[in-house]
Design a protein around this motif. Sequence first.
Motif, PDB file in Angstrom:
ATOM      1  N   LYS A 121      16.998 -48.521 -68.088  1.00 35.22           N
ATOM      2  CA  LYS A 121      16.124 -48.174 -69.216  1.00 35.22           C
ATOM      3  C   LYS A 121      16.867 -47.240 -70.177  1.00 35.22           C
ATOM      4  O   LYS A 121      16.799 -47.412 -71.396  1.00 35.22           O
ATOM      5  CB  LYS A 121      14.872 -47.473 -68.683  1.00 35.22           C
ATOM      6  CG  LYS A 121      13.745 -47.390 -69.684  1.00 35.22           C
ATOM      7  CD  LYS A 121      13.063 -48.735 -69.831  1.00 35.22           C
ATOM      8  CE  LYS A 121      12.018 -48.689 -70.940  1.00 35.22           C
ATOM      9  NZ  LYS A 121      11.416 -50.020 -71.143  1.00 35.22           N
ATOM     10  N   GLU A 168      19.322 -49.170 -72.201  1.00 36.52           N
ATOM     11  CA  GLU A 168      18.606 -49.903 -73.253  1.00 36.52           C
ATOM     12  C   GLU A 168      18.375 -49.014 -74.472  1.00 36.52           C
ATOM     13  O   GLU A 168      18.653 -49.402 -75.603  1.00 36.52           O
ATOM     14  CB  GLU A 168      17.240 -50.362 -72.731  1.00 36.52           C
ATOM     15  CG  GLU A 168      17.232 -51.806 -72.232  1.00 36.52           C
ATOM     16  CD  GLU A 168      15.844 -52.201 -71.764  1.00 36.52           C
ATOM     17  OE1 GLU A 168      14.871 -51.765 -72.394  1.00 36.52           O
ATOM     18  OE2 GLU A 168      15.738 -52.929 -70.757  1.00 36.52           O
ATOM     19  N   ASP A 225      19.685 -49.005 -78.829  1.00 39.30           N
ATOM     20  CA  ASP A 225      18.813 -49.132 -80.001  1.00 39.30           C
ATOM     21  C   ASP A 225      19.481 -48.584 -81.251  1.00 39.30           C
ATOM     22  O   ASP A 225      20.097 -47.540 -81.221  1.00 39.30           O
ATOM     23  CB  ASP A 225      17.496 -48.364 -79.762  1.00 39.30           C
ATOM     24  CG  ASP A 225      16.663 -49.104 -78.723  1.00 39.30           C
ATOM     25  OD1 ASP A 225      16.990 -50.266 -78.425  1.00 39.30           O
ATOM     26  OD2 ASP A 225      15.715 -48.497 -78.213  1.00 39.30           O
ATOM     27  N   THR A 272       4.026 -52.320 -65.646  1.00 39.72           N
ATOM     28  CA  THR A 272       4.446 -51.936 -66.987  1.00 39.72           C
ATOM     29  C   THR A 272       4.504 -53.188 -67.846  1.00 39.72           C
ATOM     30  O   THR A 272       5.377 -54.031 -67.670  1.00 39.72           O
ATOM     31  CB  THR A 272       5.828 -51.261 -66.970  1.00 39.72           C
ATOM     32  OG1 THR A 272       6.792 -52.196 -66.488  1.00 39.72           O
ATOM     33  CG2 THR A 272       5.836 -50.059 -66.073  1.00 39.72           C
ATOM     34  N   PRO A 273       3.538 -53.333 -68.772  1.00 39.44           N
ATOM     35  CA  PRO A 273       3.534 -54.490 -69.679  1.00 39.44           C
ATOM     36  C   PRO A 273       4.815 -54.489 -70.498  1.00 39.44           C
ATOM     37  O   PRO A 273       5.217 -53.459 -71.034  1.00 39.44           O
ATOM     38  CB  PRO A 273       2.314 -54.235 -70.565  1.00 39.44           C
ATOM     39  CG  PRO A 273       1.468 -53.291 -69.786  1.00 39.44           C
ATOM     40  CD  PRO A 273       2.416 -52.427 -69.026  1.00 39.44           C
ATOM     41  N   GLU A 274       5.435 -55.640 -70.552  1.00 38.48           N
ATOM     42  CA  GLU A 274       6.705 -55.770 -71.268  1.00 38.48           C
ATOM     43  C   GLU A 274       6.579 -56.989 -72.167  1.00 38.48           C
ATOM     44  O   GLU A 274       6.942 -58.093 -71.769  1.00 38.48           O
ATOM     45  CB  GLU A 274       7.846 -55.934 -70.261  1.00 38.48           C
ATOM     46  CG  GLU A 274       9.212 -56.040 -70.898  1.00 38.48           C
ATOM     47  CD  GLU A 274      10.119 -54.891 -70.471  1.00 38.48           C
ATOM     48  OE1 GLU A 274      11.327 -55.007 -70.660  1.00 38.48           O
ATOM     49  OE2 GLU A 274       9.596 -53.877 -69.976  1.00 38.48           O
ATOM     50  N   GLY A 275       6.082 -56.766 -73.360  1.00 39.34           N
ATOM     51  CA  GLY A 275       5.864 -57.890 -74.262  1.00 39.34           C
ATOM     52  C   GLY A 275       4.852 -58.840 -73.683  1.00 39.34           C
ATOM     53  O   GLY A 275       3.711 -58.462 -73.414  1.00 39.34           O
ATOM     54  N   ASN A 276       5.305 -60.042 -73.471  1.00 38.51           N
ATOM     55  CA  ASN A 276       4.437 -61.098 -72.965  1.00 38.51           C
ATOM     56  C   ASN A 276       4.119 -60.916 -71.479  1.00 38.51           C
ATOM     57  O   ASN A 276       3.064 -61.305 -71.020  1.00 38.51           O
ATOM     58  CB  ASN A 276       5.142 -62.441 -73.169  1.00 38.51           C
ATOM     59  CG  ASN A 276       4.136 -63.560 -73.238  1.00 38.51           C
ATOM     60  OD1 ASN A 276       2.953 -63.293 -73.296  1.00 38.51           O
ATOM     61  ND2 ASN A 276       4.601 -64.777 -73.245  1.00 38.51           N
ATOM     62  N   ARG A 277       5.039 -60.338 -70.738  1.00 41.10           N
ATOM     63  CA  ARG A 277       4.920 -60.321 -69.280  1.00 41.10           C
ATOM     64  C   ARG A 277       4.452 -58.961 -68.762  1.00 41.10           C
ATOM     65  O   ARG A 277       4.202 -58.031 -69.534  1.00 41.10           O
ATOM     66  CB  ARG A 277       6.282 -60.655 -68.675  1.00 41.10           C
ATOM     67  CG  ARG A 277       6.944 -61.847 -69.349  1.00 41.10           C
ATOM     68  CD  ARG A 277       8.340 -62.045 -68.855  1.00 41.10           C
ATOM     69  NE  ARG A 277       9.144 -60.823 -68.981  1.00 41.10           N
ATOM     70  CZ  ARG A 277      10.340 -60.679 -68.426  1.00 41.10           C
ATOM     71  NH1 ARG A 277      10.854 -61.662 -67.727  1.00 41.10           N
ATOM     72  NH2 ARG A 277      11.015 -59.546 -68.569  1.00 41.10           N
ATOM     73  N   ARG A 278       4.314 -58.898 -67.462  1.00 39.36           N
ATOM     74  CA  ARG A 278       3.948 -57.628 -66.827  1.00 39.36           C
ATOM     75  C   ARG A 278       4.882 -57.421 -65.641  1.00 39.36           C
ATOM     76  O   ARG A 278       4.924 -58.219 -64.721  1.00 39.36           O
ATOM     77  CB  ARG A 278       2.493 -57.668 -66.357  1.00 39.36           C
ATOM     78  CG  ARG A 278       1.508 -57.792 -67.505  1.00 39.36           C
ATOM     79  CD  ARG A 278       0.143 -58.214 -66.978  1.00 39.36           C
ATOM     80  NE  ARG A 278      -0.441 -57.184 -66.138  1.00 39.36           N
ATOM     81  CZ  ARG A 278      -1.361 -56.321 -66.560  1.00 39.36           C
ATOM     82  NH1 ARG A 278      -1.795 -56.386 -67.799  1.00 39.36           N
ATOM     83  NH2 ARG A 278      -1.860 -55.423 -65.749  1.00 39.36           N
TER      84      ARG A 278
END
Lengths: 106, 106
Positions: B99, B102, B106, A59-65
């Motif tokens: 999750k 989180e 928001d 799951t891509p999370e911004g800059n990271r995976r």
Amino acid sequence: MTYLDAIAALADPTRRVIIDRLRSGPLPVGAIAKGMDISRPAVSQHLRVLSDAGLLTVTPEGNRRLYAIAPEGVDALRRYLDTLWDDALAAFARAATEKAKENKDD
Amino acid sequence: MTYLDAIAALADPTRRVIIDRLRSGPLPVGAIAKGMDISRPAVSQHLRVLSDAGLLTVTPEGNRRLYAIAPEGVDALRRYLDTLWDDALAAFARAATEKAKENKDD
DNA sequence: ACTTACCGTAAGTCATGACTTACCTAGATG
DNA sequence: CATCTAGGTAAGTCATGACTTACGGTAAGT
């Protein structure tokens, strides 16, 4: 038939280390590679194999995976081993009774 | 820790074919090799790997050697996957609740 | 005893895959 | 916009292991 690749994926010791690191929860690639004695690209390649085998999700999370263990992939393997287990026990019991019959014939 | 070798042993497709041939009961080497597209010595080597991994038992029977699936070896693998399965589910649930928290923020 | 099955082992070949370094792209940050 | 961090991809190297043929050894049959 995805369990076939899953077995091959788990056969590598390095990949089992990776799996173990993910047991407590999802991690980015850098955190996984940290402390391991192979390069980060090597870890990336292993992660590729594991996710191709259905054992990990990404799951891509911004800059990271973030990589996490995929319960369904593990379950596929468990089911395969369960059928193997059943057949092994049945064959074992059958061989035992045949052996007993043999001895009776002596 | 014999499950480590068991996974590696099951990783090879040819060895899985051999295992499948033994599902219905013990067989001598010749019967296993019959119909396979590799040589009999190759089968012998695979049988060696499988029995070293604790997945097969060998019982010499006069001239021949009968190979059979060892239920205990299969069980060792099952137990390993069970712990993996438990951890994966727990981590999955934990990630899900985090999750949700989180999203609430928001 | 000689021969014929059955099977494991030895040695050598060849392909697969687990690494490396170098490079490139996509978000975060100043 | 420049740069830095995070991470996937490419190409090349090297070891492992899955085959082969050749051989040796033991039980059964004649």
